[in-house]
Design an enzyme around this catalytic site. Structure first.
Site, PDB file in Angstrom:
ATOM      1  N   HIS A 156       0.911  -1.150   0.000  1.00 38.86           N
ATOM      2  CA  HIS A 156       0.000   0.000   0.000  1.00 38.86           C
ATOM      3  C   HIS A 156       0.947   1.196   0.000  1.00 38.86           C
ATOM      4  O   HIS A 156       1.753   1.342   0.923  1.00 38.86           O
ATOM      5  CB  HIS A 156      -0.898  -0.028   1.252  1.00 38.86           C
ATOM      6  CG  HIS A 156      -1.873   1.107   1.358  1.00 38.86           C
ATOM      7  ND1 HIS A 156      -3.235   0.905   1.570  1.00 38.86           N
ATOM      8  CD2 HIS A 156      -1.703   2.449   1.316  1.00 38.86           C
ATOM      9  CE1 HIS A 156      -3.851   2.075   1.648  1.00 38.86           C
ATOM     10  NE2 HIS A 156      -2.934   3.039   1.499  1.00 38.86           N
ATOM     11  N   HIS A 186       3.303   4.112   0.416  1.00 39.07           N
ATOM     12  CA  HIS A 186       3.616   4.892   1.614  1.00 39.07           C
ATOM     13  C   HIS A 186       4.919   5.643   1.419  1.00 39.07           C
ATOM     14  O   HIS A 186       5.858   5.132   0.812  1.00 39.07           O
ATOM     15  CB  HIS A 186       3.710   4.002   2.863  1.00 39.07           C
ATOM     16  CG  HIS A 186       4.598   2.807   2.705  1.00 39.07           C
ATOM     17  ND1 HIS A 186       4.191   1.664   2.040  1.00 39.07           N
ATOM     18  CD2 HIS A 186       5.874   2.584   3.105  1.00 39.07           C
ATOM     19  CE1 HIS A 186       5.181   0.782   2.056  1.00 39.07           C
ATOM     20  NE2 HIS A 186       6.218   1.317   2.687  1.00 39.07           N
TER      21      HIS A 186
HETATM   22  P1  5GP Z   1       8.500  -0.721   3.066  1.00 42.93           P
HETATM   23  O1  5GP Z   1       9.706  -1.593   3.253  1.00 42.93           O
HETATM   24  O2  5GP Z   1       7.325  -1.457   2.488  1.00 42.93           O
HETATM   25  O3  5GP Z   1       8.821   0.570   2.336  1.00 42.93           O
HETATM   26  O4  5GP Z   1       8.130  -0.225   4.516  1.00 42.93           O
HETATM   27  C1  5GP Z   1       7.146  -0.796   5.314  1.00 42.93           C
HETATM   28  C2  5GP Z   1       7.268  -0.165   6.671  1.00 42.93           C
HETATM   29  O5  5GP Z   1       6.100  -0.472   7.408  1.00 42.93           O
HETATM   30  C3  5GP Z   1       8.463  -0.674   7.494  1.00 42.93           C
HETATM   31  O6  5GP Z   1       9.311   0.430   7.833  1.00 42.93           O
HETATM   32  C4  5GP Z   1       7.816  -1.318   8.720  1.00 42.93           C
HETATM   33  O7  5GP Z   1       8.550  -1.094   9.906  1.00 42.93           O
HETATM   34  C5  5GP Z   1       6.449  -0.668   8.757  1.00 42.93           C
HETATM   35  N1  5GP Z   1       5.395  -1.498   9.321  1.00 42.93           N
HETATM   36  C6  5GP Z   1       5.138  -2.804   9.010  1.00 42.93           C
HETATM   37  N2  5GP Z   1       4.066  -3.237   9.695  1.00 42.93           N
HETATM   38  C7  5GP Z   1       3.640  -2.192  10.457  1.00 42.93           C
HETATM   39  C8  5GP Z   1       2.561  -2.043  11.385  1.00 42.93           C
HETATM   40  O8  5GP Z   1       1.767  -2.946  11.652  1.00 42.93           O
HETATM   41  N3  5GP Z   1       2.438  -0.822  11.981  1.00 42.93           N
HETATM   42  C9  5GP Z   1       3.295   0.210  11.710  1.00 42.93           C
HETATM   43  N4  5GP Z   1       3.071   1.355  12.367  1.00 42.93           N
HETATM   44  N5  5GP Z   1       4.303   0.098  10.832  1.00 42.93           N
HETATM   45  C10 5GP Z   1       4.478  -1.086  10.212  1.00 42.93           C
HETATM   46 ZN    ZN Z   2      -4.288  -0.872   1.273  1.00 39.57          ZN
END
Ligand code: 5GP
Ligand code: ZN
Length: 112
Positions: A97, A99
């Site tokens: 999703h 971010h």
């Molecule tokens: P990506 O690697 O997809 O760019 O980053 C995903 C981010 O989401 C990671 O920094 C991870 O720590 C964070 N994250 C994963 N699960 C959760 C959650 O349940 N709550 C929160 N607040 N952050 C999450």
């Molecule tokens: Zn979503």
């Protein structure tokens, strides 16, 4: 997206440490902070990644870019901040999703 973690956070089905919310975006603290300040900004309408963007998303993307610096200042990051958007498995994306990571303060990782 019933199986999307961040859609569940938006729905309130999974708790989050919310920092900011408006009609288009939600901002909450990353559960595993990589810097003193580490927030995640997500659009409320599900879109998986930058790879999935269409012209329909232009308004929310512009809103995200304009809201990030305001949030950074509210977090005390007067000197500046770092934004990261990981896209796809090859880009290190884990949650599909869209971010934007907002990072700042002590222990700022990467790209020094
Ligand atoms: P990506 O690697 O997809 O760019 O980053 C995903 C981010 O989401 C990671 O920094 C991870 O720590 C964070 N994250 C994963 N699960 C959760 C959650 O349940 N709550 C929160 N607040 N952050 C999450
Ligand atoms: Zn979503």
């Amino acid at each position: 997206m019933s199986d999307c973690l961040f859609c569940k956070i938006i729905a309130g089905d999974i708790p989050s440490d919310k920092v900011y919310e408006d009609d288009q975006v939600l901002v909450f603290k990353d559960i595993n902070p990589k810097a003193e300040v580490h927030l995640l900004m997500i659009p409320k309408a599900h879109v998986a990644s930058l790879d999935e963007l269409t012209a329909e998303h232009d308004a929310v993307i512009a809103h995200m870019m304009r809201t990030l610096p305001k949030l950074a200042k509210e977090q005390g990051l007067a000197d500046g901040f770092r934004t990261i958007i990981n896209t796809g498995k090859g880009g290190g994306q884990v949650v599909f999703h869209l971010h934007a990571h907002l990072l700042g303060g002590n222990n700022l990782p990467g790209f020094e």
